[in-house]
Design an enzyme around this catalytic site. Structure first.
Site, mmCIF file in Angstrom:
data_model
loop_
_atom_site.group_PDB
_atom_site.id
_atom_site.type_symbol
_atom_site.label_atom_id
_atom_site.label_comp_id
_atom_site.label_asym_id
_atom_site.label_seq_id
_atom_site.Cartn_x
_atom_site.Cartn_y
_atom_site.Cartn_z
ATOM 1 N N ASP A 266 25.927 -3.250 -43.992
ATOM 2 C CA ASP A 266 26.635 -4.284 -44.750
ATOM 3 C C ASP A 266 26.919 -5.446 -43.792
ATOM 4 O OD1 ASP A 266 27.895 -5.716 -46.711
ATOM 5 O OD2 ASP A 266 29.199 -4.099 -47.379
HETATM 6 C C1 NOJ Z 1 29.456 -7.555 -48.355
HETATM 7 C C2 NOJ Z 1 29.571 -6.609 -49.516
HETATM 8 O O1 NOJ Z 1 30.320 -5.475 -49.130
HETATM 9 C C3 NOJ Z 1 28.234 -6.160 -50.063
HETATM 10 O O2 NOJ Z 1 28.459 -5.417 -51.224
HETATM 11 C C4 NOJ Z 1 27.339 -7.330 -50.306
HETATM 12 O O3 NOJ Z 1 26.133 -6.919 -50.892
HETATM 13 C C5 NOJ Z 1 27.119 -8.035 -48.989
HETATM 14 N N1 NOJ Z 1 28.392 -8.515 -48.475
HETATM 15 C C6 NOJ Z 1 26.140 -9.193 -49.080
HETATM 16 O O4 NOJ Z 1 26.706 -10.259 -49.708
#
Ligand code: NOJ
Length: 740
Positions: A266
């Site tokens: 993430d």
């Molecule tokens: C953080 C989030 O936790 C995740 O769900 C998301 O896909 C990513 N950022 C990318 O934006």
């Protein structure tokens, strides 16, 4: 490309080129005319200069023209012409915003879930998306956690499995390179929804049994459905951040579950393992992540800056890099990008397909299935056309009803409830007042300033609040019925939106209290991203329609349900707690040795609130009145290979037609480890004509009785079971059977 050619390509790549494939950055940087590496945005990212035209994928850039421009520019400078991958968060639709995922789950209709996924995939695929960071199948039992709004299954693992499979298949199709398909990136592995105290990114510590029994199955179902990508979660899982958790990624995902696709971290999560105290520095964070099996570093600089020297020092790291890059190249190949780097990106199709009339019409129908009727005293709903309505509330004339993830959808295209109501009823029967703001200045400013956004300054706030209230009371007095459109601010749910108090905002409670004094019926339309505490307002309301954040066609959908053109049929996928102190609360809990009985002090309970939830899992009313009777099992004893056929009669005792979700739960009465009080094992959504009775059949097989036993084996144990069938998890008919 053939597999052999991919390997040849890999062999031609320099180490920098390989590592580049493992780095993901935001894409807008490529749109700048003059990318000044030493002073520009790349400097902020702290990436080495040579990395830009080696990066393998970019994040959240959409629009056919933009995407093509970036791909062209990138390819013109890239030595081996390996196309970029475009990855996006199409969480609840692209241009058409659909209801937020928690709402979609409340449809209890796999066809609804599929259709939403298909339209979202088509719209975003022609606009440039190759990968969608969806579905989020994190089991969510704590309404304080802001991300429950993204949880397709809410608190139920079985729903999570059914929905995960449907979404992955809808996104990817049989051939992911074909028009309207994209790679599904399942997230967030693992157990992100179990963040302690509902505070986002917080610690997760749970037994392996609990993890395997409830949290893992939805991710597993997504993998089995063919998901090509997995995103790791921010949290630690039993002491080790998921993103550098070798057991989780290498052992469980890749070896045990045979996951062959790409693992991405993430946003910034690899670097964050330093803050966790699990990596000494950036270099070690990179080493930990590559050793655990993470292929792509999303938006942190550690792979870009440290993988090269780590490879040069240790052949084993280089082997791992090669494996990761091979997986990434294979994914690009599956998408057909080597032959056609634009994929299905197409400006002409964008014009024709995006927000087209047919899809908007479909969206409205799909949206209606996600609404949950929570209260309908004296059958106040549906509304009759001729009653004089006072439409009040900060969501009455507000088009910001798409939730916090719908960053690509243009809210100015949405209608408001007021717009639609004006068209629906004689305007002399319609009065409108805002009544109050969504949040008071101090509350909105706390949110804004925590995000580093400029705060707002409302002069004479108290005076204005009084004025809005007065205006609302005046029109309410002239009306026969008050329709109140209120709820959470969209910034109160989503990522980093945990709340310790999940009540409605104070000023809105005040509005309800004041309107209640007028002694008129009040119907509340509730906009929110999580279960809320409603016990402090519910008794003042006659009707409550839960609409979540319903998206682009929300207003149209709501008015049709309010007036009874469409009968609400959603059921909750998360229990609504009595108050925040009851969280986490979920229906499939274990019993204590002292279950709650009245008139005895030493039982498991709260002194100040009821033990049970305010609205249970599976609950939702209809304009129909459904009666369940004659629950029958064809036998009461089964052996391992037997099937028990369960039937129940459901009668619609009303003039309305509509859907009912018939739910089957099973309880294992005792075992080598304790078993929950009941668990959902099947459901059917059936349409009933007025006064129609239907016989509904379910099957019970051995698979439904299995669990992770004391030796962590997945098995069923002989003994007694109960089967419960009903329209929610509490009001059920029950029968017993035995496995021998
Ligand atoms: C953080 C989030 O936790 C995740 O769900 C998301 O896909 C990513 N950022 C990318 O934006």
């Amino acid at each position: 490309m053939k597999e052999k050619e991919i390997i040849e390509l890999l062999n031609k790549m320099t180490l920098d080129e390989k590592i580049g494939q493992m780095v993901q950055i935001v894409g807008d940087i490529f749109l700048m005319d003059d990318i000044n590496i030493s002073t520009g945005p790349l400097k902020d990212l702290e990436l080495p200069d040579e990395m830009l035209y080696n990066v393998g994928s970019i994040l959240n850039v959409m629009g056919a023209q933009k995407v093509k421009k970036i791909q062209d520019k990138y390819l013109s400078k890239s030595r081996l012409k390996i196309p970029l991958l475009f990855m996006d968060d199409i969480i609840n639709g692209y241009k058409i915003a659909f209801p937020i995922p928690i709402a979609q789950g409340c449809s209890w209709n796999v066809e609804v879930i599929k259709k939403i996924a298909e339209i979202s995939a088509m719209e975003s695929n022609i606009s440039g998306a190759n990968v969608n960071f969806s579905p989020m199948v994190d089991l969510s039992r704590d309404a304080r956690w802001g991300r429950v709004m993204e949880s397709i299954e809410g608190e139920d693992s079985y729903l999570g499995q059914v929905y995960a499979e449907a979404i992955v298949k809808a996104y990817q199709g049989k051939d992911v390179s074909k028009l309207g398909h994209l790679v599904s990136c399942v997230k967030h592995v693992a157990a992100y929804g179990a963040a302690e105290a509902g505070r986002d990114y917080n610690t997760v510590d749970m037994s392996e049994r609990e993890f395997r029994q409830y949290y893992l199955p939805p991710y597993k179902a997504a993998i089995e459905a063919g998901a090509e990508m997995i995103m790791t979660s921010f949290n630690i899982l039993n002491g080790i951040p998921a993103t550098i958790n070798k057991w989780l990624i290498d052992e469980l995902l890749r070896k045990e579950l045979n996951f062959k696709g790409v693992v991405i971290s993430d946003y910034g999560a690899i670097e964050e393992t330093i803050a966790h105290g699990a990596s000494k520095d950036e270099r070690q964070a990179a080493l930990n992540a590559i050793n655990a099996g993470v292929d792509i570093d999303m938006m942190s600089k550690v792979y870009a800056n440290y993988l090269k020297e780590l490879c040069q020092e240790d052949k084993e790291v280089e082997n791992r890099v090669n494996k990761s890059v091979l997986r990434i190249l294979k994914l690009k190949n599956k998408l057909g990008l080597f032959e056609n780097p634009y994929g299905n990106t197409d400006e002409e199709k964008e014009k024709k397909y995006i927000m087209n009339k047919q899809n908007l019409k479909e969206a409205k129908k799909l949206t209606q299935e996600t609404f949950v009727l929570l209260k309908n005293k004296n059958k106040i709903l549906p509304l009759t056309k001729n009653s004089k309505i006072a439409l009040i509330g900060p969501y009455a004339d507000n088009n910001g009803i798409t939730g916090s993830w719908s960053m690509f959808s243009d809210r100015t295209k949405n209608h408001t409830i007021l717009d639609i109501l004006k068209k629906r009823i004689d305007t002399k029967n319609l009065l409108y007042a805002k009544g109050t703001e969504i949040l008071r200045e101090k509350d909105i400013n706390r949110i804004l300033s925590a995000e580093g956004l400029p705060i707002i300054n409302i002069e004479d706030e108290q005076e204005k609040e009084k004025y809005l209230l007065k205006e609302a009371i005046e029109i309410a007095k002239k009306s026969e019925i008050i329709v109140l459109a209120i709820g959470e601010h969209y910034k109160q749910s989503g990522e980093a939106c945990s709340r310790s108090n999940i009540s409605l905002p104070e000023n809105q409670i005040n509005l309800i209290n004041e309107l209640y004094k007028l002694n008129k019926p009040i119907v509340m339309i509730l906009f929110n991203g999580r279960p809320l505490q409603l016990n402090n307002v519910e008794d003042k309301l006659d009707g409550i329609l839960e609409v979540w954040f319903p998206g682009t066609t929300g207003a149209e959908a709501i008015i049709e349900v309010l007036f009874g053109d469409v009968n609400p049929s959603g059921k909750l996928t998360m229990s609504f707690p009595q108050n925040s102190g009851q969280c986490p609360i979920y229906y499939n809990h274990y019993n204590t040795g002292r279950p709650h009985v009245t008139d005895f002090r030493y039982v498991s309970r709260y002194q100040d609130i009821a033990t049970e939830s305010f609205y249970p899992f599976g609950y939702g009313l209809s304009y129909c009145n459904f009666k369940y009777k004659n629950l029958k099992l064809d036998k009461n004893k089964m052996k391992e290979n037997d099937i028990i056929y369960v039937t129940v009669e459901v009668e619609n005792q009303s003039d309305y037609e509509g859907y009912e979700v018939i739910q089957m739960y099973i309880q294992d009465l005792y075992g080598s480890v304790v078993r929950p009080v009941k668990e959902l094992k099947g459901f059917k959504k059936e349409y009933f004509k007025p006064y129609e009775t239907k016989k509904i059949e379910f099957k019970i097989d051995i698979e439904m009785l299995k669990f992770w036993n004391e030796c962590l084996e997945y098995k069923a144990e002989e003994g007694e079971f109960k089967v419960y069938i009903g329209g929610n998890s509490v009001n059920t008919l029950e029968e017993t059977f035995e496995l021998y």
